[in-house]
Write an enzyme that holds these catalytic residues in place. Structure first.
Site, PDB file in Angstrom:
ATOM      1  CG  ASP A  39       1.697 -30.072 -36.584  1.00 43.92           C
ATOM      2  OD1 ASP A  39       0.553 -30.341 -37.303  1.00 43.92           O
ATOM      3  OD2 ASP A  39       2.181 -29.235 -35.940  1.00 43.92           O
ATOM      4  CG  ASN A  65       0.078 -31.983 -33.548  1.00 47.45           C
ATOM      5  OD1 ASN A  65      -0.668 -31.166 -34.121  1.00 47.45           O
ATOM      6  ND2 ASN A  65       0.524 -32.857 -34.107  1.00 47.45           N
ATOM      7  CB  THR A 125       0.903 -26.228 -30.109  1.00 49.65           C
ATOM      8  OG1 THR A 125       0.361 -27.604 -30.090  1.00 49.65           O
ATOM      9  CG2 THR A 125       2.260 -27.064 -31.115  1.00 49.65           C
ATOM     10  NE  ARG A 175       6.250 -27.673 -35.331  1.00 51.66           N
ATOM     11  CZ  ARG A 175       5.369 -27.000 -35.541  1.00 51.66           C
ATOM     12  NH1 ARG A 175       4.271 -26.809 -33.640  1.00 51.66           N
ATOM     13  NH2 ARG A 175       4.112 -27.959 -35.770  1.00 51.66           N
ATOM     14  CB  THR A 196      -2.008 -24.823 -30.654  1.00 46.91           C
ATOM     15  OG1 THR A 196      -2.128 -25.956 -31.142  1.00 46.91           O
ATOM     16  CG2 THR A 196      -1.634 -23.438 -30.744  1.00 46.91           C
ATOM     17  CB  SER A 208       3.731 -24.969 -37.309  1.00 44.73           C
ATOM     18  OG  SER A 208       2.783 -23.917 -36.115  1.00 44.73           O
ATOM     19  CB  SER A 209      -0.526 -23.654 -38.578  1.00 46.15           C
ATOM     20  OG  SER A 209      -1.632 -24.069 -39.890  1.00 46.15           O
TER      21      SER A 209
HETATM   22  N1  GLY Z   1       0.130 -28.176 -33.816  1.00 42.15           N
HETATM   23  C1  GLY Z   1      -0.100 -27.351 -33.912  1.00 42.15           C
HETATM   24  C2  GLY Z   1       1.041 -26.636 -35.024  1.00 42.15           C
HETATM   25  O1  GLY Z   1       1.466 -26.438 -34.700  1.00 42.15           O
HETATM   26  O2  GLY Z   1       0.282 -24.930 -35.510  1.00 42.15           O
END
Ligand code: GLY
Length: 561
Positions: free
Chosen positions: A415, A393, A391, A99, A373, A444-445
């Site tokens: 984010d 984003n 991603t 990340r 993503t 993040s998701s």
């Molecule tokens: N930017 C998408 C995520 O990190 O979930």
């Protein structure tokens, strides 16, 4: 002759495509052979080619990611970040967190104006929106699980960048839609800008990106984080309001984390822990809907959707309150996925009644992330599995291309909770746990997930889609485990999404009208959307028979070894 061929292939092996022949393959059935599913046929083929050369799943995923950085510039990247979940055939389970991080010069209120109002344009567009990219470090961290040298794995991407490839209709129309932003955010002309509109079949050649990839090929991760590429990133920062320093780049580190793993109806689910909320949300939603014995109902029937929507609502309320980078907050994962906690959380569920979101959490809606993503699922012939979601984003990230280096930079800073309590570009707001701090990873998701059965990979799954990622992965899994749908239906049948706030339930355009009418009668507010996610799924039975499905919603494509 440039052409685009769409076809459906069963029990078959692909020939290797010319870069001007884009063969989109939506489903492949095979036995004891490697399979790669990604957002673009040329990237899937690059991964399959590496499998044919003797690479394993981890070699293939590196090659596929590099190729996506070339052929899928909207989200494939070397200027972004992501998460990898792996399960090896010796039982080892691991994750790699690559990340992005907040720059050393970042601060909690960096996007607030003098009056204290959030200027989300700055967190979403241009140089100040960029987090320190993690992808190249992530690919190198993956290499210790691979068999082939990095030089070989990066070569398909270099070929694609140098020789060019025919773009698809979808990519052409996205590039055209974004042209105004490319013009606005780049001082020097990029290969993505053109005076006449892009069209399907146009050749996209990326010489500068090819040069950057060659520097990485020659110098390893230092070819990105130090030397010429790093200096080009800093020069790009100086063309505007960017704050990333050489130090930030040099100090970037991946984190290897223990996966989240939990049992679900005879399977073990292995997914991504914080700083992705994905694995926690998946565990919470599956466990809560299991209190109602979801398998009794039919997919997308009113009771099934209602149970799942209410599980989603409660999980997302927790996301806003508790989740962020575990290096900076108290990690409450264990509590959040415990039976005791979830049973208590589920007490307010009543069939045939929409629970008002205000009843399940303090009003601090969680950030809704961009949907641009991308996900890769891979199994190799020896049973090694990998799921990666990565991603920039937003679509093409910050829209800034590093001049002289040819790649897009992310806009991942959005984010974070830019101002705890204030909506971001998607009308949602984040909590204190996800406030900006130098060196911190933004929540993040992304939910790369491997479902195990009898200690072997059974389902490899993931999707893009911002906050719809965990709900799409959740639905894809229950579609198979509870509702016994085919892999194709599990991926392509209509999905829905609830994220606590806003209060409404998002449904795909082909969602059953009778269920919508019933939900409305029970006080649910429905919103329609054209599509939710693009899920890449592989399912493998105990005899090694495998089916890979690439989502029909995009140019996603399967390739076989
Ligand atoms: N930017 C998408 C995520 O990190 O979930």
């Amino acid at each position: 002759m440039k052409k685009i061929i769409f076809f459906f292939l069963v029990f078959s092996q692909l020939g290797f495509a010319q870069f001007t022949d884009i063969n989109i393959v939506k489903e492949i059935h095979t036995k004891n052979k490697g399979l790669v599913v990604s957002a673009h046929p040329l990237a899937s083929e690059a991964g399959a080619k590496i499998l044919k050369l003797g690479g394993n799943a981890y070699d293939a995923v590196i090659a596929t990611q590099y190729a996506l950085a070339v052929v899928y510039p909207q989200a494939g990247n070397i200027g972004g970040g992501g998460f990898l979940v792996g399960v090896k055939n010796n039982g080892e389970k691991f994750t790699i967190d690559f990340r992005e991080t907040a720059p050393e010069k970042s601060s909690r209120d960096m996007y607030l104006d003098k009056k204290g109002n959030a200027n989300t344009d700055l967190s979403q567009n241009g140089r100040l929106a960029v987090g320190i990219p993690g992808s190249v470090a992530g690919f190198y961290a993956t290499l210790k699980h691979a068999k082939l040298p990095m030089e070989k794995l990066i070569q398909p991407a270099i070929d694609l960048a140098e020789q060019g490839f025919a773009i698809t209709q979808k990519e052409a129309s996205l590039l055209n839609n974004q042209m105004e932003f490319f013009n606005q955010h780049n001082k020097n002309k990029t290969v993505f800008q053109k005076s006449t509109p892009w069209k399907q079949g146009d050749l996209l050649i990326q010489k500068k990106l090819g040069e950057t990839l060659k520097l990485i090929q020659k110098n390893g991760a230092k070819g990105f984080y130090e030397g010429k590429t790093a200096q080009l990133i800093i020069d790009e920062m100086k063309r505007g309001n960017g704050i990333i320093t050489l130090n930030d780049l040099k100090n970037y580190k991946v984190v290897e984390r223990k996966p989240i793993s939990f049992d679900y109806k005879g399977t073990e689910i292995v997914s991504m822990p914080l700083p992705s909320s994905g694995g926690i949300l998946l565990a919470q939603m599956l466990k809560m809907s299991n209190f109602e014995k979801l398998e009794k109902y039919q997919q997308n029937s009113t009771p099934a959707v209602q149970i799942m929507v209410e599980a989603e609502r409660r999980a997302f309320a927790d996301r806003a309150e508790y989740m962020g980078d575990p290096g900076f907050i108290k990690d409450k994962t264990e509590m959040l996925i415990s039976e005791e906690y979830l049973k208590n959380r589920w007490k307010s569920f009543t069939m045939n009644r929409a629970t008002p979101s205000s009843e399940v959490g303090k009003i601090i809606p969680q950030p809704k992330e961009s949907t641009e993503t991308t996900h890769i699922s891979i199994i190799d012939k020896d049973g090694n599995a990998v799921a990666v979601t990565t991603t920039l984003n937003g679509l093409y990230g910050s829209k800034v291309v590093v001049s002289g280096a040819g790649f897009f930079l992310n806009n991942e800073m959005d984010d974070f909770s830019v101002k705890p309590g204030v909506p971001n570009m998607f009308g949602a707001v984040g909590g204190e746990a996800n406030a900006i701090q130098p060196g911190k990873r933004m929540l993040s998701s992304m939910t790369p997930t491997i479902v195990m059965k009898n200690s072997k990979p059974y389902i490899i799954v993931g999707t893009p889609g911002g906050t719809t990622i965990p709900t799409s992965v959740y639905q894809s899994i229950v579609n198979i485990v509870d509702f016994k749908l085919s892999p194709n239906m599990a991926v392509n049948s209509p999905k829905f999404h609830q994220q606590w706030l806003p209060e409404s339930v998002l449904v795909e355009k082909n969602f059953p009208e009778s269920t919508i009418a019933d939900l409305q009668k029970n006080n649910y507010k429905i919103e329609r959307t054209s599509q939710i996610g693009r899920t890449e799924l592989i399912i493998i039975d105990e005899n090694g028979n495998a089916i890979a499905v690439a989502d029909g919603r995009g140019d996603d494509s399967v390739a076989v070894e």
